[in-house]
Design an enzyme around this catalytic site. Structure first.
Site, short mmCIF file in Angstrom:
data_model
loop_
_atom_site.label_atom_id
_atom_site.label_comp_id
_atom_site.label_asym_id
_atom_site.label_seq_id
_atom_site.Cartn_x
_atom_site.Cartn_y
_atom_site.Cartn_z
N SER A 679 13.79 -28.39 12.28
CA SER A 679 13.23 -27.67 13.42
C SER A 679 11.84 -28.14 13.84
CB SER A 679 13.21 -26.16 13.15
OG SER A 679 12.40 -25.89 12.04
N LYS A 722 9.67 -16.92 13.06
CA LYS A 722 8.76 -17.95 13.58
C LYS A 722 7.89 -17.39 14.70
CE LYS A 722 11.79 -21.85 12.45
NZ LYS A 722 12.69 -22.88 12.95
#
Length: 777
Positions: A679, A722
């Site tokens: 990611s 996140k």
């Protein structure tokens, strides 16, 4: 003796069954056979003399001449009496031996010619010696045998004739007809005595053996009887004293417990059998304690005991809200379960898996669920468990065997329907002792767990009423088959606003209580709480926050002990005195736009986090260096970003041969912490392009997404965690993959309001949103 001529006589013959008559013997006979009766009648008509010969086989009703021994005894019929049943009883006296020479033709009875066999006697010292020896042996025999009376010995001792002595003694011995016949057929007196002596010796040896055996048996019987008698006495004494000791008392006590307890029929039969086994075992038997332990376990399990469910939805909602702030999804799921339970009355227990970082309240919400339903609560930790027997128990053949943790938990709850928390299910491991996660498959399957089999208990146990709740920090560590059996409920980290509420409503009052402080003795301002959250903790949960508040309470308690009337008020400015200087910088976003530095977003098991990705360009030969303890997947993402940049060099106004002239170093700070995953792909690509074009990256932007060689942006996981990390770091813009747009709704509203989301599907869009100047692509 005189003449050698032997006298031949014509006599009727009477065959004897199972009987033999010696000369000089007087005894009664019962005669019933027709031929025998006619032979007797013939004898009575003549001179009352008849020849008595024994049959070789007792069972023959109509004997042939071959079935009758040739040598018999000529006897005199002394008396004859007809009995009511047609049988004739006769008294006969043996006269002398005789041998059948010929059977005469007579259909009515046996008639024979027989020659007399008189005995020869004389004064022979050897015969005298034999007589004495025979008498001595007979005396020993009488002493050993109870069948011959001592009076018989006195009568026998007076006999002077050796042949008669041998005959009389033989008649008193319990010999077979065959052996008696051998004595009868031995005409020589010396040989007859020798034969008798051999028979007596043999009989005496047999009797001695019999006596030894009977004494041994008698001793054994006496011992058994004595033990039985003593045991009965002991029982009687214990009964009088009102005490219960030994196996019998133990068995009685266990049966009384079994009667009191309501158990299914199969279980009752099993317990009964085991109690019977225990009762028969000696007190010293080692196996007795194993059986006793097994019975105790069977009796202690709640086979039919249930706690009634409290199905008041409003009350349950109040309890859940009182105990926890936020956590809407887990609360909603519990209320749904209670509602369905109320509608159908019977529902197999669901298996919920609470997934989230440490300190977010997974374990405590399970406890609240139990309280809201009015059920017992059991918690077992699976962290570090690597033995299948921990779940399913050991077989009883092992020393120290015991049931598995599931059955132990049920016993601890004392109820068939507790809320059962399996904590840290992702921390199980496996080794040579088996795979505990495979053993859990049966436990956590509503279709199978109504007959859960524990190796120790052996009897199937019903777990279908148990509400299983499991907790985990990360889903990827849980085996797939186990994951399929559970319903996932994700508990993300808390926002700052939520943490503020939690610390105000729950943590601070709890710490005040734990430290013995009254509400008025310590007050912590809202600005101070927010500063603790921002400057002294960086976590998804609230465990670290609670520890900091505990530290504040300890310092306050120390002051109050010194000055009892003091009321402590803690404001933001006082925190340096209480907790030292702040450990974390609140605004982690860069203070100004940087070239070659991008804020990336990462997911960890303790929640989301921000990480800065730095790229430096140096003159060299085109070497790509990656540092910061990166995993293989992350290194591959960096290679993909590098290849994409090379393929787009012309469009991005980068020298096409940059990969030959410059060395590129990609570094992610906090090098001691392992980092992996795809990611950070777009973050590394953006930082690389920024470094090569010398265009700064906006300090307000954070990004997450996987990159392909063609520049496509692929979706990632853990968006909520996140995003919370970005919010904590003071970021305002978040670049996310287009495919993750649907996950924005899971983010708390308070965070959504303060952040701007930019869904992108290609690297061009990422550059457009993140670089401060436009790059012509």
């Amino acid at each position: 003796m005189g003449s050698n001529k032997l006298k031949v006589r014509r006599l009727p013959l009477l065959p004897l069954r199972g009987l033999l008559v010696y000369p000089s013997m007087v005894l009664h006979l019962d005669v019933g056979r027709e031929k025998s009766v006619k032979a007797l009648e013939k004898a009575m008509v003549d001179d009352s003399m008849i020849l008595l010969c024994s049959q070789s086989e007792v069972n023959i009703e109509e004997p042939n001449t071959d079935d009758i021994y040739r040598i018999g005894t000529i006897s005199k019929v002394r008396q004859m009496l007809k009995l009511p049943n047609g049988t004739i009883r006769v008294l006969v006296e043996g006269i002398m031996r005789a041998e059948v020479t010929e059977y005469l033709a007579n259909d009515e009875f046996y008639e024979v010619t027989a020659k007399e066999l008189p005995e020869e006697s004389g004064d022979d010292p050897e015969i005298d010696a034999l007589m004495r020896t025979v008498l001595t042996q007979f005396e020993h025999y009488i002493q050993l045998s109870k069948k011959v009376t001592p009076e018989t010995l006195a009568a026998v001792s007076d006999i002077d004739d050796p042949g008669r002595l041998a005959d009389v003694i033989s008649s008193h011995l319990p010999l077979k007809i065959k052996d008696k016949q051998e004595v009868l057929e031995t005409i020589d007196v010396g040989k007859r005595l020798e034969k008798l002596l051999a028979i007596l010796n043999n009989e005496r040896e047999v009797l001695e053996l019999e006596r030894k055996i009977s004494q041994r048996v008698k001793k054994q019987m006496e011992k058994t009887q004595k033990e039985y008698y003593l045991r009965e006495q002991m029982k009687a004494i214990q009964k009088e004293l009102g005490e219960k000791e030994g196996r019998a008392g133990e068995a009685q006590e266990l049966r009384a417990k079994l009667e009191e307890k309501q158990v299914p029929e199969k279980v009752e039969d099993k317990i009964e059998k085991e109690i019977d086994r225990l009762e028969k075992m000696p007190s010293s038997s080692a196996e007795g304690s194993v059986v006793r332990n097994y019975i105790d376990w069977l009796l202690s399990l709640p086979w039919n005991q249930k706690t009634p469910d409290d199905l008041d939805i409003h009350k349950a909602e109040e309890i859940l809200d009182d105990d926890h702030y936020g956590l809407e999804k887990p609360k909603e799921r519990v209320l749904e379960y209670l509602s369905v339970q109320k509608m159908v009355q019977k529902l197999k227990g669901p298996i919920l898996c609470l997934v989230g970082p440490p300190g977010v309240g997974k374990t405590s919400i399970a406890r609240s669920i139990a309280r809201s339903m009015g059920r017992e609560f059991v918690r077992i930790s699976l962290g570090g468990v690597r033995d299948e027997a921990e779940i399913r128990g050991h077989r009883r053949t092992y020393v120290g065997a015991m049931p598995g943790r599931i059955i132990q938990g049920i016993k601890q709850a004392g109820s068939l329907n507790p809320v059962f928390l399996l904590d840290e299910i992702d921390k199980m491991s496996m080794d040579f002792r088996g795979d505990p996660s495979a053993a859990l498959l049966e436990v956590l399957d509503p279709e199978q767990n109504n007959t859960f089999s524990d190796h120790f208990i052996e009897i199937p146990f019903d777990l279908s009423n148990v509400m299983f709740i499991t907790t985990a920090n990360a889903v990827h560590n849980i085996p797939r088959p186990l994951l399929d059996r559970m319903e996932m409920l994700y508990i993300p980290g808390y926002t700052e606003i939520e943490k503020l509420e939690i610390s105000r409503k729950y943590l601070l009052p709890k710490q005040r209580r734990d430290h013995g402080l009254q509400e008025n003795q310590l007050t912590v301002g809202e600005d101070a709480l927010m500063q603790i959250i921002r400057g002294y903790t960086r976590e998804a949960g609230v465990r670290g926050l609670e520890q900091q508040l505990a530290s504040v309470c300890r310092k306050a308690a120390k002051k109050i002990v010194s000055y009892p009337d003091l009321e402590v008020e803690v404001s933001k400015g006082d925190l340096d005195d209480y907790l030292g200087s702040p450990k974390f910088r609140y605004n982690l976003a860069e203070e100004q736009d940087q070239v070659g530095a991008v804020t990336g977003l990462a997911w960890t098991e303790v929640g989301g986090d921000t990480l800065t990705i730095e790229v430096t360009i140096m003159e060299g030969s085109g070497k790509l260096t990656l540092t910061g303890k990166l995993g293989d997947v992350m290194k591959e993402s960096a290679q993909a970003a590098f290849s994409y940049t090379r393929s787009k060099a012309k469009e991005l106004n980068i020298a096409p041969d940059f990969h030959e002239k410059y060395d590129i170093h990609i570094h992610i700070p906090e090098g001691a912490i392992p980092k992996d995953g795809p990611s950070a792909g777009i973050s590394m690509c953006t930082a690389l392009i920024s470094a090569l074009t010398q265009i700064p990256v906006s300090r307000e932007v954070a990004m997450t997404g996987e990159i392909t060689l063609r520049g496509r942006v692929l979706p990632i996981g853990g968006l909520k965690e996140k995003t919370l990390a970005a919010h904590r770091a003071g970021i305002r813009k978040v670049v996310i993959p287009k495919d993750n747009e649907k996950d924005i709704q899971d983010i708390p509203e308070s965070v959504r309001e303060e952040l701007s989301f930019y869904p992108v599907s290609h690297m061009d869009e990422v550059l457009r949103e993140s670089l401060v100047e436009k790059v012509e692509v």
